[in-house]
Design an enzyme around this catalytic site. Structure first.
Site, short mmCIF file in Angstrom:
data_model
loop_
_atom_site.label_atom_id
_atom_site.label_comp_id
_atom_site.label_asym_id
_atom_site.label_seq_id
_atom_site.Cartn_x
_atom_site.Cartn_y
_atom_site.Cartn_z
N ASP A 19 0.81 -1.21 0.00
CA ASP A 19 0.00 0.00 0.00
C ASP A 19 0.85 1.27 0.00
OD1 ASP A 19 -2.20 -1.69 0.16
OD2 ASP A 19 -2.24 -1.62 2.36
N TYR A 28 5.92 -10.37 6.23
CA TYR A 28 6.01 -8.93 6.44
C TYR A 28 6.66 -8.64 7.79
CZ TYR A 28 2.91 -7.64 2.54
OH TYR A 28 2.36 -7.43 1.29
#
Length: 363
Positions: free
Chosen positions: A60, A116
């Site tokens: 994002d 992540y």
């Protein structure tokens, strides 16, 4: 030829990975660099379908990556492909290398798991750090049992001008090095075990409708599988203490990781009861979940275990093993310093903490 390209980048100043007309994106700059380097023909430039373009993860706005993977049909000859592409990229985007893959390979569809890392300043876990006695911002949904906690974006719009001068109701500052001295808080083995225990609530198959946006609870896509979630040891960047929170899962929804971290921090600080997880995963319950800043999040690695096992005898592995040194340097020289310097300058986490209050999360 079909290849998989390994890319590291800082997401600062970009509107995410995925190309979006009229927006500055990582894919946009990467595609242009590949074209200028002769890897994409003029007849196919601008149409990713013609070259079978695929990305492993759609990071994002503002989110970085140490090990992103892009696949497609590119011209790699003559030798010097990596150097040619990098010569047309800004320093914050680096192509690490590439490997030849099967004709049906897709960086997205054949990725088994994605790892992540969220780098969290230790002071954010201190229950006494950055408290506001009388919160001035109402919950987003005052009629709910749990209103949405204010996000870093909300505070940014309200308190900071375009020049970076703080003009709002409070002026939080980063206290990277002062938390221990002011409150006596330390993040040791006991605190690390506590945070890991909180993060373990996400492991397994869960419904994450409360950890994303614009998705109905009954939507089957809200069911996601998390393999592991752990807190690491404290490390220091530019005098500021941080802790790594590492999550591995098959795939993630929009804002999911930031909201998982946000709720974990709220529980760790005592602003929300740990029983909140039971309600958060119930499909008949809609609650507000705080979203941690984008600053600390980055894609660490994309894993292709099944593909590598299937084609072990005919193709090289799709992995980052050959680029461990380059990735470590990119983290140390680009990603981590950006997180620390931005927090020191703008107090992103400090501002966000002012929205975490017990009033928002009653027992």
């Amino acid at each position: 030829r079909k290849i998989a390209i390994f890319v590291s980048y800082s997401g600062y100043g970009y509107q995410g990975m995925q190309r979006n007309k009229g927006c500055k994106t990582i894919e946009g700059d990467l595609e242009e660099a590949l074209f200028k380097a002769g890897a994409i023909a003029e007849s196919t430039f601008g149409d990713p379908r013609k070259i079978d373009w695929a990305r492993a993860a759609r990071t994002d706005k503002g989110v970085s990556a140490a090990g992103q993977v892009v696949s497609g049909r590119f011209f790699v000859d003559p030798p010097g492909f990596v150097e040619r592409v990098n010569s047309h990229l800004p320093k914050q985007i680096r192509v690490l290398g590439f490997t030849r893959v099967t004709g049906t390979f897709s960086a997205k569809n054949l990725c088994d798991r994605r790892r992540y890392e969220y780098v969290l300043p230790v002071f954010a876990l201190d229950p006494a750090s950055h408290r506001v006695e009388s919160p001035t911002i109402e919950a987003a949904n005052p009629g709910d049992n749990l209103g949405e906690a204010i996000t870093s974006e909300d505070v940014e719009e309200d308190t900071t001008s375009t020049t970076g001068t703080t003009t709002g109701r409070f002026t939080p500052t980063c206290t990277c090095t002062s938390s221990d001295l002011e409150t006596g808080f330390t993040f040791g083995d006991e605190e690390r075990a506590k945070l890991t225990k909180i993060l373990q609530n996400y492991v397994g198959t869960r419904y994450f409708h409360n950890f994303t946006c614009r998705v109905k609870p009954e939507d089957p896509s809200t069911q996601r599988y998390i393999t592991s979630y752990e807190a690491g040891e404290v490390f220091t960047i530019q005098g500021c203490k941080f802790v790594r929170c590492t999550v591995i899962g098959q795939s993630f929804m929009l804002h999911q990781i930031r909201k998982m971290i946000g709720l974990a921090v709220a529980v760790m600080r005592g602003d929300a009861p740990e029983t909140i997880f039971e309600r958060a995963f119930r499909r008949d319950t809609k609650i507000g979940v705080p979203m941690a800043p984008e600053l600390g999040l980055f894609l660490d690695e994309c894993l292709y275990t099944a593909y590598n096992q299937r084609f072990a005898g005919s193709h090289e592995e799709v992995s980052l093993k050959s680029f461990e040194k380059e990735i470590a340097e990119f983290k140390t020289e680009v990603i981590y310093p950006h997180i620390a310097s931005t927090e020191a300058k703008d107090g992103v986490f400090a501002r966000w903490l002012h929205g975490l209050t017990k009033e928002r999360y009653p027992d």
